[in-house]
Design an enzyme around this catalytic site. Sequence first.
Site, PDB file in Angstrom:
ATOM      1  N   ASP A   5       4.921  -0.383  -3.334  1.00 17.46           N
ATOM      2  CA  ASP A   5       4.231  -0.247  -4.622  1.00 17.46           C
ATOM      3  C   ASP A   5       4.051  -1.597  -5.309  1.00 17.46           C
ATOM      4  O   ASP A   5       4.849  -2.509  -5.107  1.00 17.46           O
ATOM      5  CB  ASP A   5       5.046   0.700  -5.515  1.00 17.46           C
ATOM      6  CG  ASP A   5       4.251   1.179  -6.707  1.00 17.46           C
ATOM      7  OD1 ASP A   5       3.008   1.070  -6.702  1.00 17.46           O
ATOM      8  OD2 ASP A   5       4.870   1.671  -7.672  1.00 17.46           O
ATOM      9  N   ASN A  41      -3.928   9.450  -3.739  1.00 17.72           N
ATOM     10  CA  ASN A  41      -4.691   8.185  -3.708  1.00 17.72           C
ATOM     11  C   ASN A  41      -6.195   8.383  -3.464  1.00 17.72           C
ATOM     12  O   ASN A  41      -7.001   7.496  -3.751  1.00 17.72           O
ATOM     13  CB  ASN A  41      -4.130   7.223  -2.650  1.00 17.72           C
ATOM     14  CG  ASN A  41      -2.817   6.593  -3.025  1.00 17.72           C
ATOM     15  OD1 ASN A  41      -2.022   6.206  -2.162  1.00 17.72           O
ATOM     16  ND2 ASN A  41      -2.532   6.475  -4.313  1.00 17.72           N
TER      17      ASN A  41
HETATM   18  C1  FPP Z   1       0.678   0.831  -3.901  1.00 17.55           C
HETATM   19  O1  FPP Z   1       0.293  -0.175  -4.798  1.00 17.55           O
HETATM   20  C2  FPP Z   1       0.148   0.614  -2.570  1.00 17.55           C
HETATM   21  C3  FPP Z   1      -0.745   1.439  -1.945  1.00 17.55           C
HETATM   22  C4  FPP Z   1      -1.306   2.641  -2.565  1.00 17.55           C
HETATM   23  C5  FPP Z   1      -1.248   1.169  -0.598  1.00 17.55           C
HETATM   24  C6  FPP Z   1      -0.356   0.425   0.352  1.00 17.55           C
HETATM   25  C7  FPP Z   1      -1.221  -0.275   1.325  1.00 17.55           C
HETATM   26  C8  FPP Z   1      -1.013  -1.489   1.858  1.00 17.55           C
HETATM   27  C9  FPP Z   1       0.240  -2.242   1.632  1.00 17.55           C
HETATM   28  C10 FPP Z   1      -2.036  -2.176   2.701  1.00 17.55           C
HETATM   29  C11 FPP Z   1      -2.562  -1.466   3.907  1.00 17.55           C
HETATM   30  C12 FPP Z   1      -1.555  -0.732   4.707  1.00 17.55           C
HETATM   31  C13 FPP Z   1      -1.438  -0.733   6.066  1.00 17.55           C
HETATM   32  C14 FPP Z   1      -0.443   0.164   6.693  1.00 17.55           C
HETATM   33  C15 FPP Z   1      -2.219  -1.615   6.915  1.00 17.55           C
HETATM   34  P1  FPP Z   1      -0.550   0.248  -6.075  1.00 17.55           P
HETATM   35  O2  FPP Z   1      -1.976   0.038  -5.751  1.00 17.55           O
HETATM   36  O3  FPP Z   1      -0.209   1.634  -6.496  1.00 17.55           O
HETATM   37  O4  FPP Z   1      -0.037  -0.811  -7.108  1.00 17.55           O
HETATM   38  P2  FPP Z   1       0.106  -0.619  -8.683  1.00 17.55           P
HETATM   39  O5  FPP Z   1       1.148   0.427  -8.907  1.00 17.55           O
HETATM   40  O6  FPP Z   1       0.536  -1.969  -9.143  1.00 17.55           O
HETATM   41  O7  FPP Z   1      -1.231  -0.213  -9.209  1.00 17.55           O
END
Ligand code: FPP
Length: 246
Positions: free
Chosen positions: A21, A69
Site C-alpha cells: 500500500d 480496485n
Molecule cells: C496500493 O497503493 C497498491 C495497489 C493497489 C497496486 C499494487 C501494484 C503494484 C505494486 C504494481 C504492479 C504489481 C505487480 C504484481 C507487477 P495505493 O494505490 O492504494 O496507494 P494509496 O493508498 O497511497 O493511494
Amino acid sequence: MDTIESLKAGPLPRHLAIIMDGNGRWAKQRGKLRIFGHENGVKAVRETVENSAKLGIEFLTLYAFSTENWKRPKLEVDTLMNLLVSSLKKELKTLHKNNIRLNAIGNIDSLPSKAYAELQEVIEKTSKNSGMVLTLALSYGAREELKHAIQEISLKVKNNIISPENIDDTIINSHLYTHNLPDVDLLVRTSGEHRISNFLLWQIAYAELYFMDVFWPDFREEHLAEAIKNYQNRERRFGKTSEQLN
Ligand code: FPP
C-alpha cells in the site's frame, strides 16, 4: 541493520502475505500522478520476491489488485493491468533463476484477455519450479472468495456429496482460492494504514500482523528484514498458554 542472510537461522514465516500500500501517496508526495507510484512499486515487488526466495520463504502472497480496485479511474486500472503484463514478460527469467512457481488467486476470469493470457502462460511455464510459490492476488476479495466457497459447498450438500455435519476447516479450505496454500503466518501492510481491506480473511485467523510506515515503492531489503525480525521475536500461542508451549 539486519540483512536477509542474518535472519535465515531464526524461525521463518512459512507463508508471508503483503498488502502493498501507499503507491498513490508516494507519487503525490513527489507531485506526480498515481500511476508513477505504481510504476515504482514494481521495483519493490521484484526485490521483495527475490529477497523472500533467498531467505527461504516457502509461500509469498502479494495483494496486487482487489475486487474494489476496479472502481478506480480507467487510466489507473489500465496502467496496473499493463504493468502486470510487462512485469510478467520481463520477470519470467528471474522467476526461473530463483526456482519460483507463479500462482494466482482471485476472480482471474475478469482480467483483460491480454493479462489473463500472460498470467496463464507464466503460471504454466513456471509450474515445474520447486522453490517458493509466489501468489498474486488479482481481482481478489476475501468476501467474494468465501461466497464462492459457500456456494460450491451448498451445491455439494444439495447433491448429497457432502453432509452438513461433515463441513470442517479442511472442507472449507479446499473450496477457497488458496486451497493449495497453508495459512498465513505473517501479514505485512505498508503505508501506515492499519486495515486488512478484505484480504485473506479466513487464512489470517492466526497470522501475526505487522504494519509499517513505509510507502510500498520505498520497501527494500531492510524493511523485509525488519518485519521478519519482529516476527522472530513473537510468541505464537494459537490459543494456548506460554507454559503449554514450553
Ligand atoms: C496500493 O497503493 C497498491 C495497489 C493497489 C497496486 C499494487 C501494484 C503494484 C505494486 C504494481 C504492479 C504489481 C505487480 C504484481 C507487477 P495505493 O494505490 O492504494 O496507494 P494509496 O493508498 O497511497 O493511494
